[in-house]
Design a protein around this motif. Structure first.
Motif, PDB file in Angstrom:
ATOM      1  N   LEU A 568     -39.783 -25.454   7.965  1.00  0.00           N
ATOM      2  CA  LEU A 568     -41.396 -25.110   8.510  1.00  0.00           C
ATOM      3  C   LEU A 568     -42.163 -24.209   7.365  1.00  0.00           C
ATOM      4  CD1 LEU A 568     -43.050 -24.299  11.030  1.00  0.00           C
ATOM      5  CD2 LEU A 568     -41.476 -22.372  11.219  1.00  0.00           C
ATOM      6  N   GLY A 569     -41.664 -23.531   6.687  1.00  0.00           N
ATOM      7  CA  GLY A 569     -42.294 -22.934   5.863  1.00  0.00           C
ATOM      8  C   GLY A 569     -42.919 -23.615   4.559  1.00  0.00           C
ATOM      9  N   ARG A 570     -42.736 -25.093   4.583  1.00  0.00           N
ATOM     10  CA  ARG A 570     -43.480 -25.597   3.529  1.00  0.00           C
ATOM     11  C   ARG A 570     -44.723 -25.793   3.866  1.00  0.00           C
ATOM     12  NH1 ARG A 570     -41.562 -24.515  -0.461  1.00  0.00           N
ATOM     13  NH2 ARG A 570     -40.487 -23.267   0.836  1.00  0.00           N
ATOM     14  N   GLY A 571     -45.081 -25.462   4.922  1.00  0.00           N
ATOM     15  CA  GLY A 571     -46.656 -25.769   5.381  1.00  0.00           C
ATOM     16  C   GLY A 571     -47.247 -24.294   5.802  1.00  0.00           C
ATOM     17  N   LEU A 572     -46.510 -23.158   5.325  1.00  0.00           N
ATOM     18  CA  LEU A 572     -47.119 -22.021   5.823  1.00  0.00           C
ATOM     19  C   LEU A 572     -47.805 -21.279   4.561  1.00  0.00           C
ATOM     20  CD1 LEU A 572     -44.114 -20.345   7.894  1.00  0.00           C
ATOM     21  CD2 LEU A 572     -46.327 -21.639   8.571  1.00  0.00           C
ATOM     22  N   ARG A 573     -47.886 -21.979   3.689  1.00  0.00           N
ATOM     23  CA  ARG A 573     -48.828 -21.181   2.536  1.00  0.00           C
ATOM     24  C   ARG A 573     -50.264 -21.440   2.859  1.00  0.00           C
ATOM     25  NH1 ARG A 573     -45.538 -19.287  -1.489  1.00  0.00           N
ATOM     26  NH2 ARG A 573     -43.508 -20.432  -1.691  1.00  0.00           N
ATOM     27  N   LYS A 574     -50.968 -20.395   2.359  1.00  0.00           N
ATOM     28  CA  LYS A 574     -52.577 -20.648   2.656  1.00  0.00           C
ATOM     29  C   LYS A 574     -53.159 -21.475   1.455  1.00  0.00           C
ATOM     30  CE  LYS A 574     -53.046 -16.296   5.105  1.00  0.00           C
ATOM     31  NZ  LYS A 574     -53.958 -14.986   5.355  1.00  0.00           N
ATOM     32  N   ALA A 575     -54.161 -22.073   2.078  1.00  0.00           N
ATOM     33  CA  ALA A 575     -55.174 -22.877   0.960  1.00  0.00           C
ATOM     34  C   ALA A 575     -56.326 -22.882   1.356  1.00  0.00           C
ATOM     35  CB  ALA A 575     -54.318 -24.061   0.882  1.00  0.00           C
ATOM     36  N   LYS A 576     -57.224 -23.103   0.592  1.00  0.00           N
ATOM     37  CA  LYS A 576     -58.721 -23.172   0.816  1.00  0.00           C
ATOM     38  C   LYS A 576     -59.017 -24.375   1.738  1.00  0.00           C
ATOM     39  CE  LYS A 576     -63.379 -23.838  -1.349  1.00  0.00           C
ATOM     40  NZ  LYS A 576     -63.949 -23.853  -2.639  1.00  0.00           N
ATOM     41  N   GLY A 577     -59.636 -23.998   2.887  1.00  0.00           N
ATOM     42  CA  GLY A 577     -60.048 -25.487   3.688  1.00  0.00           C
ATOM     43  C   GLY A 577     -58.777 -25.595   4.635  1.00  0.00           C
ATOM     44  N   LYS A 578     -57.984 -24.807   4.957  1.00  0.00           N
ATOM     45  CA  LYS A 578     -56.714 -24.956   5.687  1.00  0.00           C
ATOM     46  C   LYS A 578     -56.617 -23.628   6.538  1.00  0.00           C
ATOM     47  CE  LYS A 578     -51.833 -24.898   5.315  1.00  0.00           C
ATOM     48  NZ  LYS A 578     -50.679 -24.835   4.246  1.00  0.00           N
ATOM     49  N   ASP A 579     -57.056 -23.921   7.907  1.00  0.00           N
ATOM     50  CA  ASP A 579     -56.968 -22.735   8.675  1.00  0.00           C
ATOM     51  C   ASP A 579     -55.737 -22.689   9.568  1.00  0.00           C
ATOM     52  OD1 ASP A 579     -59.524 -22.195   8.492  1.00  0.00           O
ATOM     53  OD2 ASP A 579     -60.290 -23.667   9.833  1.00  0.00           O
ATOM     54  N   TYR A 580     -54.741 -23.823   9.582  1.00  0.00           N
ATOM     55  CA  TYR A 580     -53.539 -23.678  10.137  1.00  0.00           C
ATOM     56  C   TYR A 580     -52.636 -24.847   9.816  1.00  0.00           C
ATOM     57  CZ  TYR A 580     -55.955 -26.898  13.185  1.00  0.00           C
ATOM     58  OH  TYR A 580     -56.869 -28.259  13.756  1.00  0.00           O
ATOM     59  N   VAL A 581     -51.432 -24.931  10.092  1.00  0.00           N
ATOM     60  CA  VAL A 581     -50.545 -25.973   9.690  1.00  0.00           C
ATOM     61  C   VAL A 581     -49.968 -26.773  11.102  1.00  0.00           C
ATOM     62  CG1 VAL A 581     -48.757 -24.974   9.415  1.00  0.00           C
ATOM     63  CG2 VAL A 581     -48.677 -27.026   8.480  1.00  0.00           C
ATOM     64  N   VAL A 582     -49.967 -27.948  11.272  1.00  0.00           N
ATOM     65  CA  VAL A 582     -49.427 -28.690  12.438  1.00  0.00           C
ATOM     66  C   VAL A 582     -47.716 -28.964  12.320  1.00  0.00           C
ATOM     67  CG1 VAL A 582     -49.483 -30.804  13.860  1.00  0.00           C
ATOM     68  CG2 VAL A 582     -51.670 -29.354  13.427  1.00  0.00           C
ATOM     69  N   VAL A 583     -46.993 -28.687  12.974  1.00  0.00           N
ATOM     70  CA  VAL A 583     -45.443 -28.995  12.979  1.00  0.00           C
ATOM     71  C   VAL A 583     -45.197 -29.868  13.914  1.00  0.00           C
ATOM     72  CG1 VAL A 583     -43.141 -28.000  12.654  1.00  0.00           C
ATOM     73  CG2 VAL A 583     -45.198 -26.782  11.709  1.00  0.00           C
ATOM     74  N   LEU A 584     -44.883 -30.792  13.857  1.00  0.00           N
ATOM     75  CA  LEU A 584     -44.306 -31.812  14.617  1.00  0.00           C
ATOM     76  C   LEU A 584     -42.933 -32.071  14.696  1.00  0.00           C
ATOM     77  CD1 LEU A 584     -47.020 -34.713  14.752  1.00  0.00           C
ATOM     78  CD2 LEU A 584     -47.098 -32.503  16.062  1.00  0.00           C
ATOM     79  N   ASP A 585     -41.940 -31.589  15.673  1.00  0.00           N
ATOM     80  CA  ASP A 585     -40.586 -31.788  15.808  1.00  0.00           C
ATOM     81  C   ASP A 585     -40.307 -32.784  16.817  1.00  0.00           C
ATOM     82  OD1 ASP A 585     -38.086 -31.441  15.535  1.00  0.00           O
ATOM     83  OD2 ASP A 585     -38.020 -29.136  16.151  1.00  0.00           O
ATOM     84  N   PHE A 586     -39.812 -33.815  16.352  1.00  0.00           N
ATOM     85  CA  PHE A 586     -39.245 -35.033  17.297  1.00  0.00           C
ATOM     86  C   PHE A 586     -38.062 -34.848  17.540  1.00  0.00           C
ATOM     87  CE2 PHE A 586     -43.066 -36.458  15.020  1.00  0.00           C
ATOM     88  CZ  PHE A 586     -43.491 -37.156  16.025  1.00  0.00           C
ATOM     89  N   ILE A 587     -37.676 -34.455  18.779  1.00  0.00           N
ATOM     90  CA  ILE A 587     -36.505 -33.813  19.504  1.00  0.00           C
ATOM     91  C   ILE A 587     -35.758 -34.999  20.232  1.00  0.00           C
ATOM     92  CG2 ILE A 587     -35.371 -32.053  20.860  1.00  0.00           C
ATOM     93  CD1 ILE A 587     -37.755 -30.718  19.897  1.00  0.00           C
ATOM     94  N   GLY A 588     -34.641 -35.445  19.913  1.00  0.00           N
ATOM     95  CA  GLY A 588     -33.864 -36.288  20.891  1.00  0.00           C
ATOM     96  C   GLY A 588     -32.729 -35.452  21.561  1.00  0.00           C
ATOM     97  N   ARG A 589     -31.813 -36.208  22.122  1.00  0.00           N
ATOM     98  CA  ARG A 589     -30.709 -35.577  22.803  1.00  0.00           C
ATOM     99  C   ARG A 589     -29.529 -35.190  21.821  1.00  0.00           C
ATOM    100  NH1 ARG A 589     -30.356 -37.410  28.268  1.00  0.00           N
ATOM    101  NH2 ARG A 589     -31.726 -39.021  28.912  1.00  0.00           N
ATOM    102  N   TYR A 590     -29.959 -34.104  21.115  1.00  0.00           N
ATOM    103  CA  TYR A 590     -29.187 -33.370  20.077  1.00  0.00           C
ATOM    104  C   TYR A 590     -28.239 -32.188  20.686  1.00  0.00           C
ATOM    105  CZ  TYR A 590     -32.017 -35.977  16.805  1.00  0.00           C
ATOM    106  OH  TYR A 590     -32.863 -37.161  16.272  1.00  0.00           O
ATOM    107  N   LYS A 591     -26.984 -32.034  20.568  1.00  0.00           N
ATOM    108  CA  LYS A 591     -26.232 -31.238  21.132  1.00  0.00           C
ATOM    109  C   LYS A 591     -26.570 -29.531  20.590  1.00  0.00           C
ATOM    110  CE  LYS A 591     -22.089 -33.825  21.909  1.00  0.00           C
ATOM    111  NZ  LYS A 591     -20.679 -34.203  21.627  1.00  0.00           N
ATOM    112  N   THR A 592     -27.495 -29.790  19.145  1.00  0.00           N
ATOM    113  CA  THR A 592     -27.590 -28.545  18.510  1.00  0.00           C
ATOM    114  C   THR A 592     -29.228 -28.080  18.762  1.00  0.00           C
ATOM    115  OG1 THR A 592     -28.268 -29.872  16.654  1.00  0.00           O
ATOM    116  CG2 THR A 592     -26.022 -28.918  16.896  1.00  0.00           C
ATOM    117  N   ASN A 593     -29.742 -28.602  19.755  1.00  0.00           N
ATOM    118  CA  ASN A 593     -31.163 -28.295  20.270  1.00  0.00           C
ATOM    119  C   ASN A 593     -31.239 -26.891  20.497  1.00  0.00           C
ATOM    120  OD1 ASN A 593     -32.347 -30.989  19.711  1.00  0.00           O
ATOM    121  ND2 ASN A 593     -32.002 -31.399  21.864  1.00  0.00           N
ATOM    122  N   TYR A 594     -30.463 -26.179  20.998  1.00  0.00           N
ATOM    123  CA  TYR A 594     -30.400 -24.839  21.076  1.00  0.00           C
ATOM    124  C   TYR A 594     -30.622 -23.951  20.167  1.00  0.00           C
ATOM    125  CZ  TYR A 594     -25.644 -23.874  19.199  1.00  0.00           C
ATOM    126  OH  TYR A 594     -24.583 -23.967  18.456  1.00  0.00           O
TER     127      TYR A 594
END
Length: 1006
Positions: A568-594
């Motif tokens: 997640l942190g790979r997108g959290l650094r600030k940069a010119k022209g970047k107001d926010y970062v979008v993180v898309l987590d594609f979640i299947g039927r994983y036992k560890t989703n908790y």
């Protein structure tokens, strides 16, 4: 949230109650919060934001219309997830924006149009209706010279009710998150004057000849905007991006410098910095070097690319000549520089160590120091003898059990985690979207072995469609995608490229030059050299700075909160022209989703209720402009994972304990687990093989040498496993008095409860405390025999004192007494934080969880009853209390009882079998006799009685039977009757949704 289906009379009643609470007397009339007017304003320091109200209303409505003068793409991003869910549920919406003062940029209008078209495509696919009418429409109001347009209104319809948010907030990020804005949410029926005027005004504007379809009008607006657009003054950034910032430390870096400098002056030899990704650890170390001014500095990293980036940061802070900075890696051996930046792989070679000598450097910095348990790092640290070692890491916790804290003498210079960094505006805000991963031809993606599904054309198109819908901040996408295997990375990169999203895969096999070239293409490439995405497994988890990343795709199961935050942190650094970062987590039927809510919340207590609540409303508690959204199927998948997770396993307890022990440099006390955000101490008490923290220490820590007698151990287990949850404070107060040698136990208890907690203890309450502490509050004789030593009180002159056996056991073991003193303090602390807000005159806290035994005890019954004997409800004549226990999700073998919620305030329940409408049970519930007038009926509900950990029920407050009992005939042929209960307080939304969602039978079509 589902729509309400209250009766007309019920709606009118609730509206009147809501009006009374909102405008007459807040405390005089309790009303359902959903029917009250509400003042809405941003309070960023308290994580209160206007956008949350818009999200809440979208989730409960079937129709909406917005009329806003101004909007931005960043403002739309707060609602994208909920809008997608809204149209997939069949909702209809209209959005009216304006050209007022030409504030709205054409590119933002283009994004609005793209979003509307995507939503309509989603709606057609999900609902498969023959109608061609769009789910969402957008129009542009062209202001005339006589008529301006400055509205800010959001109207939502659910059933026959309208909820209207009007005020000063436009659909922009500052207006919804941080500006001082005044808005009011009103609730009414269409027949009401205000509602009618507002709806009619919108319809008039929508039908106005000045309102044009956004799709057809946008080209003309673009031309007009070029001629008439205002000159925009850029909004100043609170914390400039590093490439723009003056070379001055921020508040966090200043604290790091001061702390390390103080340790250095005190003669300490080592210090550790724990700091979230993107918070400026490297700059902090450079400012520290500037303050201390050592003779020579070595900066150790694990990759050459990171060494070069770190060198550039140091040059900006320290200045100096070209020869002051040197690189020591496989390609260059600059051995004479004042500031040497070296890779661990190169420096660990014998010939390179010999080239420097043990005392070559007097200040050595190790980046990503959680790696320091490796042999190569240990070799380097054993060789060099600097004046000071400074380690930096996002997380020092190691799965291999190496103690990083001890390596740095447990001197933690500073610690800053994700939530704190967001609060201090050190990171770029993020919008996290938990999205259902695809199921292809009925096959489910359950783990990384499902390769054919993971790389199927259908999944690729699904991921790309979602990525293009949720978009990014900036002119073009610059994305990182994390997968489970290199093979998957290569295949997905190829298929993304074929579909117009040029991508590349990188692995540990690629050289530093290849990696640097790919990153350059991602950040700055144009034309054929451009990259939209880099696919990788883990090489970008840490260390590498790619500030311009504006979209992160998580295409793998979450198996570690630490790795999740790193990626997640790979997108959290600030940069010119970047107001926010979008993180898309594609979640299947994983036992560890908790693990997802654990990672995002930063809560490491592994408390399941905390996890569930975060899933429902996590975004409401995030600092700044960051948001969290889970689609409805993902919510269910995570809830299923939470329910099935074993969060008090010995393995988890050992890992959490080891981490905390390493951090403290000693055996933790009970209170340490809370103070340092470690696993909930209750997990030790609730584990049936343990029963106490002492039992864990005795079994799993060789450094722990204390041993108790069998009698003391039985007593300690009794206190921990039965009373350690401190769901009422009385037992903790009595224990404290007994350990201090005080007599007149009941008199002291009555006085202390009144003086310190405002509790007027009844005789029944005192009697129950005595029963519990004399081992008489047992289910049966076998239960009593198992705890035969647990008699802590004996009578004395009309009161009670410590029993002889308990006193003798305390005198024989000072360690036992110390454990109980610590436990008493822990119990009081836990009560004050969890249960002190008592419901009415009871010992229950609303929405807390209680076992059958807890309920019998806290209702002050004279006996502890088994679940079988209670049988769904039980009336206690002595206390005139009737608790009702509902298992909301029943097994297939269970008798077909139809207990169900009609709404957050109405429960339909059935009596026990072979009960008639004129039975004593009905008398107790409907309070039909003089003896039953004072009966109190309390509701306790749990989701799944088969959850091996969750043997407890949510307490949902008092309720009353309304109307008359209705006779029914069960499938078994037995008679029963139906009761309609009305709760004093509507069930809190997150708990209601969790209880009433049918996980097993829910339709998970994608």
């Amino acid at each position: 949230m589902t729509e309400r289906h209250d009766s007309v009379d019920g709606v009118d009643k609730r509206l009147l109650e809501g009006f009374s609470t909102s405008f007459l007397n807040e405390s005089a009339v309790y009303s359902d919060p959903a029917y009250r007017a509400k003042f809405l304003s941003n309070e960023p320091r308290r994580n209160i934001h206007v956008y949350v109200a818009l999200q809440d209303e979208l989730r409960r409505s079937s129709e909406f219309f917005f009329s806003v003068a101004f909007f931005t793409e960043a403002g739309l991003s707060f609602l994208k997830g909920d809008l997608q869910d809204f149209v997939c549920r069949g909702g209809r919406g209209r959005i009216l924006v304006s050209d007022f003062n030409y504030f709205n940029k054409p590119k933002d209008l283009r994004r609005l149009l793209e979003m509307v078209e995507s939503l309509n495509a989603f709606a057609r696919e999900k609902n498969q209706e023959g109608s061609v009418s769009p789910a969402i429409e957008a129009k542009l109001f062209r202001c005339s010279s006589e008529e301006g347009f400055h509205t800010k209104g959001y109207v939502f319809k659910a059933g026959g009710l309208y909820r209207m948010i009007v005020g000063s907030s436009n659909l922009t990020s500052p207006a919804l998150t941080e500006n001082r804005e005044w808005n009011v949410r009103l609730v009414g029926k269409r027949e009401g004057e205000v509602t009618e005027r507002l709806v009619s005004e919108f319809e008039s504007l929508w039908a106005s000849p000045l309102s044009f379809s956004l799709k057809t009008e946008l080209p003309r607006y673009e031309k007009d905007w070029e001629e008439k657009r205002p000159i925009f003054v850029p909004r100043p950034q609170k914390t400039p991006a590093p490439e723009q910032a003056a070379i001055e430390p921020n508040d966090m870096q200043r604290r790091v410098v001061d702390s390390v400098y103080q340790l250095y002056r005190e003669g300490k030899k080592r210090a550790l910095l724990i700091s979230a990704t993107g918070t400026g650890k490297t700059y902090a170390s450079a400012f520290t070097v500037k303050k201390i001014a050592p003779r020579r500095v070595l900066f150790l990293v694990h990759r050459e690319q990171i060494a070069l980036q770190s060198m550039a940061s140091f040059k900006r802070v320290l200045g100096g000549g070209f020869g002051d900075f040197g690189l020591y890696s496989g390609h260059r051996h600059d051995s004479g520089a004042k500031y040497t930046f070296a890779t661990m792989q190169t420096m660990s070679k014998d010939e390179n160590l010999a080239a420097f000598g043990p005392e070559a450097f007097d200040f050595i910095i190790i980046d990503e120091v959680h790696r320091a348990g490796a042999a190569s790092y240990q070799k380097i640290m054993s060789f060099f003898k600097p004046r000071f070692w400074f380690g930096m890491t996002t997380s020092p916790d190691r799965p291999d059990g190496f103690d990083i804290y001890k390596l740095f003498d447990n001197n933690i210079a500073y610690e800053i985690h994700l939530q704190t960094a967001l609060e201090n505006d050190l990171l770029c805000p993020f919008h996290y979207y938990g999205i259902t991963d695809l199921e292809v031809d009925g096959e489910k993606i359950e783990d990384e072995r499902s390769f054919n599904l993971l790389t199927s054309d259908a999944r690729v198109e699904h991921v790309l469609r979602e990525a293009r819908y949720f978009r990014f901040s900036g002119e073009r996408v610059k994305g990182l995608a994390f997968c489970s295997t290199n093979r998957e990375c290569e295949e997905l990169a190829l298929k993304f490229t074929e579909r117009g999203a040029p991508s590349a895969a990188l692995s540990g096999e690629d050289s530093q030059e290849e990696r640097a070239a790919m990153v350059e293409r991602l950040e700055h490439g144009e034309g054929p050299a451009r990259l939209d995405y880099i696919f990788t497994v883990d090489i970008f988890n840490e260390g590498v700075d790619i500030p311009e990343v504006n979209q992160v795709l998580l295409l793998r199961p979450t198996e570690s909160p630490i790795i999740f935050i790193q990626q997640l942190g790979r997108g959290l650094r600030k940069a010119k022209g970047k107001d926010y970062v979008v993180v898309l987590d594609f979640i299947g039927r994983y036992k560890t989703n908790y693990l997802i809510p654990i990672a995002l919340s930063g809560d490491r207590s592994y408390n399941k209720d905390n996890m569930r609540r975060f899933v429902k409303e996590g975004g409401k508690h995030l600092p700044g402009a960051s948001t969290i959204y889970f689609d409805r199927i993902v919510e269910r998948r995570i809830f299923q994972s939470i329910d099935s997770a074993q969060t008090n396993s010995i393995q988890l307890l050992k890992e959490s304990y080891r981490t905390l022990k390493f951090k403290l440099g000693r055996i933790p006390r009970l209170v340490d687990f809370e103070l340092h955000n470690a696993v909930d101490v209750q997990k030790f008490f609730e584990n049936k093989s343990l029963g106490s923290y002492y039992a864990f220490l005795k079994a799993y820590d060789n450094d722990y040498k204390v041993r108790l007698s069998p009698e003391a151990e039985q007593m300690l287990t009794f206190w921990c496993s039965k009373l350690g949850n401190s769901k009422r404070v009385s037992e903790a107060l009595v224990l404290e008095d007994l350990l201090q040698g005080r007599d007149r136990v009941l008199a002291r208890l009555r006085e202390s409860l009144w003086k310190n907690y405002g509790i007027n203890a009844s005789d029944q309450h005192l009697k129950n405390v005595v029963l519990v502490l004399t081992n008489q509050f047992c289910k049966n004789s076998l239960d009593q025999e198992r705890t035969s030593k647990c008699v802590f009180l004996e009578p004395e002159g009309g009161d009670y004192r410590i029993s002889g056996q308990f006193q003798a056991t305390l005198q024989a073991s000072p360690e036992f007494k110390a454990m109980l003193l610590e436990l008493a303090q822990y119990m009081k602390r836990r009560y004050n934080s969890e249960y002190i807000k008592r419901y009415q005159e009871t010992d229950f806290a609303l929405y807390s969880k209680y076992t059958y035994e807890d309920v019998c005890r806290l209702l002050n019954w004279s006996r502890n009853m088994t679940a079988q004997n209670i049988g769904g409800y039980f009336y206690d004549k002595e206390t005139k209390t009737l608790p009702v226990f509902v298992n909301y999700e029943k097994s297939e073998e269970a008798i077909a009882y139809e207990d169900r919620f009609e709404s957050e305030r109405i429960l339909i329940a059935l009596s026990k079998t072979k009960r008639r409408v004129d039975s004593p049970d009905a008398d107790h519930m409907f309070k039909r006799t003089p003896e039953d007038r004072g009966n109190r009926i309390y509701l306790f509900v749990r989701k799944n009685k088969d959850d091996k950990e969750a043997k407890s029920f949510y307490f949902l407050g008092e309720m009353n039977a309304v109307g008359d009992p209705a006779p029914v005939r069960l499938q078994t042929g037995d008679a029963a009757f139906e009761i309609r209960y009305e709760l004093e307080h509507p069930v809190r939304e997150d708990i209601y949704d969790y209880l009433t969602n049918d996980f097993e039978s829910s339709n998970e079509e994608n």
